[in-house]
Write a protein that holds these residues in place. Structure first.
Motif, mmCIF file in Angstrom:
data_model
loop_
_atom_site.group_PDB
_atom_site.id
_atom_site.type_symbol
_atom_site.label_atom_id
_atom_site.label_comp_id
_atom_site.label_asym_id
_atom_site.label_seq_id
_atom_site.Cartn_x
_atom_site.Cartn_y
_atom_site.Cartn_z
ATOM 1 N N THR A 5 -11.301 18.556 7.487
ATOM 2 C CA THR A 5 -10.513 19.523 6.730
ATOM 3 C C THR A 5 -10.670 20.890 7.375
ATOM 4 N N CYS A 6 -9.556 21.510 7.729
ATOM 5 C CA CYS A 6 -9.600 22.851 8.305
ATOM 6 C C CYS A 6 -9.505 23.877 7.176
ATOM 7 N N LEU A 7 -10.597 24.588 6.949
ATOM 8 C CA LEU A 7 -10.640 25.630 5.919
ATOM 9 C C LEU A 7 -10.252 26.986 6.485
ATOM 10 N N GLY A 8 -9.934 27.017 7.759
ATOM 11 C CA GLY A 8 -9.521 28.224 8.465
ATOM 12 C C GLY A 8 -9.215 27.853 9.899
ATOM 13 N N GLY A 9 -8.544 28.766 10.630
ATOM 14 C CA GLY A 9 -8.203 28.468 12.010
ATOM 15 C C GLY A 9 -7.093 27.441 12.147
ATOM 16 N N ALA A 10 -6.328 27.196 11.087
ATOM 17 C CA ALA A 10 -5.186 26.276 11.132
ATOM 18 C C ALA A 10 -3.908 27.104 11.031
ATOM 19 N N GLY A 11 -3.130 27.128 12.096
ATOM 20 C CA GLY A 11 -1.917 27.943 12.117
ATOM 21 C C GLY A 11 -2.179 29.407 12.361
ATOM 22 N N VAL A 13 -5.219 32.233 14.625
ATOM 23 C CA VAL A 13 -6.329 32.285 15.583
ATOM 24 C C VAL A 13 -7.600 32.851 14.951
ATOM 25 N N THR A 14 -7.626 33.008 13.667
ATOM 26 C CA THR A 14 -8.814 33.590 13.039
ATOM 27 C C THR A 14 -9.324 32.696 11.914
ATOM 28 N N GLY A 15 -10.543 33.011 11.456
ATOM 29 C CA GLY A 15 -11.103 32.328 10.304
ATOM 30 C C GLY A 15 -11.503 30.893 10.535
ATOM 31 N N SER A 16 -11.863 30.523 11.764
ATOM 32 C CA SER A 16 -12.146 29.119 12.072
ATOM 33 C C SER A 16 -13.266 28.548 11.200
#
Length: 452
Positions: A5-11, A13-16
């Motif tokens: 599950t991507c909680l950030g960095g999806a769509g 370039v930040t918050g990976s």
């Protein structure tokens, strides 16, 4: 059941933040801050979709703010596991997180004093003290050696280039191997080692910052020299917003090369970033993590005058003598560079020079897209200075280099997940992977779980 599950960095370039779940075990790969667009920044204040106390461990690929900057908040909200990363990334993270906490305290105080906060007092997401407390949770991981993680998982780190200590992360869990690229660096970089190949994986999670672009092959030393000399000839100052770890040191390297070649003899160069100055000493503490000899590392650091005190920084903004100022932050989102931009952006003789990726919604992106004024420090600043960028100085692999790293796998993975890129870049890389390698690839959506 194993899921991603991507909680950030999806769509973006930040918050990976990439969550692996296997039964009752939860492992979080990277834990970054969202930056840029306001709707993204506001996510930093939203609770995570999973309780931080339910996360068993964090794996940190490298210590840029968009990969590590949420860690103190994760601890404040209940996480009590270990943070696994390379020794150099641990040292870099201390610089980055302490500075982040300090800046957030200052920004909150400034907003309250100037009335930007409205009726409610502005609060920092976390403080410098919180950042220091976070460092007690770090565990240093050696290169190439599998180390245990909760849930009978193992972690293997390999060098990724990019910045000091950056790693790719191989996680073996529930009979499945997942490899996270983190942020991949350039091949044949003058400072950092090449990204190391990975032989096998069932799933690959790869960044796509420059998934739709190729870097210029122009000599970066020459390109930088041309901009500086052109600006100085017209009596101007070059202001370079730079990431304090990685980009600042590479800029100093090219300035050092210019000076070795007899150029910039009478051009003062200033490094106005205490964190970047401290990062230079971290480079010297980890000689195996970069290509510079100890002698060259010291010489590169001496290519600029170090500016630590605030009063000295203010004097640079007031002094109109031609010079070069390198200062953080790299996307002009905070820090001392804002005061230099405010001081120099209105004069056509000066140059604002960007040397790295500018995320959507940042001042750097707006300036590169031709903005003639920006809001800065509570006022509108006209932009009359020349605005330039040196994309060949990026520490991110371009599309060809991302494909080069993928070609190091000896067998096709079951699937490639493309993250940490804006939509066009991520989809362009997905298409290349499908067309050139024939591998299944997709761009995951934020907060959606994918079965592995």
């Amino acid at each position: 059941m194993l899921s991603l599950t991507c909680l950030g960095g999806a769509g973006t370039v930040t918050g990976s933040k990439h969550l692996l779940t296997s039964g009752d075990t939860r492992l979080l790969v990277d834990c970054g801050l969202f930056q840029g667009l306001k709707n993204l920044r506001e996510l930093n204040w939203e609770p995570l979709p999973v309780a931080p106390r339910s996360i068993d461990a964090v794996v940190l690929t490298h210590a840029h703010l968009d990969h590590c900057g949420y860690l103190p908040r994760l601890l404040l909200d209940g996480f009590n596991g270990r943070i696994h990363t390379s020794a150099a990334s641990r040292d870099v993270a201390e610089l980055i997180l302490r500075d982040s906490g300090h800046l957030q305290e200052k920004d909150a105080d400034f907003a309250n004093r100037k009335g930007f906060a409205g009726n409610k007092p502005a609060l920092p997401l976390y403080t410098e003290h919180d950042a220091l407390r976070t460092m007690q949770s770090f565990t240093s991981v050696p290169w190439h050696q599998p180390v245990p993680l909760p849930g009978d998982a193992t972690l293997t780190l390999r060098r990724a280039g990019h910045i000091l200590g950056a790693a790719t992360a191989q996680i073996d869990i529930a009979g499945t191997r997942i490899v996270f690229s983190g942020d991949l660096g350039r091949y044949d970089d003058p400072l950092m080692h090449d990204p190391e190949p990975v032989a096998e994986a069932d799933y690959v999670v790869i960044e796509s910052t420059y998934g739709d672009r190729l870097h210029s092959r122009q000599d970066p030393t020459e390109a930088l020299g041309e901009v500086i000399e052109r600006t100085v000839l017209r009596g101007g100052t070059v202001v370079i917003p730079a990431f304090a770890v990685g980009r600042a040191q590479e800029l100093l390297y090219h300035i050092w090369k210019l000076k070795q070649g007899g150029r910039l003899k009478n051009v003062p160069v200033y490094m106005d970033s205490p964190m970047a100055i401290n990062a230079g000493s971290v480079f010297q503490r980890h000689p195996d993590e970069h290509r510079l000899t100890h002698y060259d590392s010291v010489a590169v650091g001496a290519a600029a005058t170090a500016v630590r005190e605030v009063e000295h920084s203010k004097a640079l903004s007031a002094n109109r003598y031609p010079k070069v100022i390198i200062s953080a932050s790299g996307m002009a989102t905070g820090g001392r560079v804002l005061h230099h931009i405010a001081a120099y952006a209105g004069d056509h003789r000066n140059t604002l020079l960007f040397s790295g990726f500018q995320a959507a919604g940042t001042r750097g992106r707006k300036l590169l897209e031709g903005a003639r004024e920006i809001k800065l420090l509570g006022r509108i600043i006209p932009i009359n200075a020349e605005v330039q960028e040196l994309p060949m100085l990026s520490a991110h692999a371009d599309s060809n280099e991302l494909m080069r790293w993928l070609s190091g796998f000896t067998r096709p993975p079951r699937k490639v997940f493309i993250v940490h890129g804006e939509p066009e870049a991520a989809d362009a890389l997905r298409w290349r992977i499908k067309q050139e390698l024939g591998w299944p690839a997709s761009v995951p959506l934020q907060d959606r779980s994918y079965s592995l």
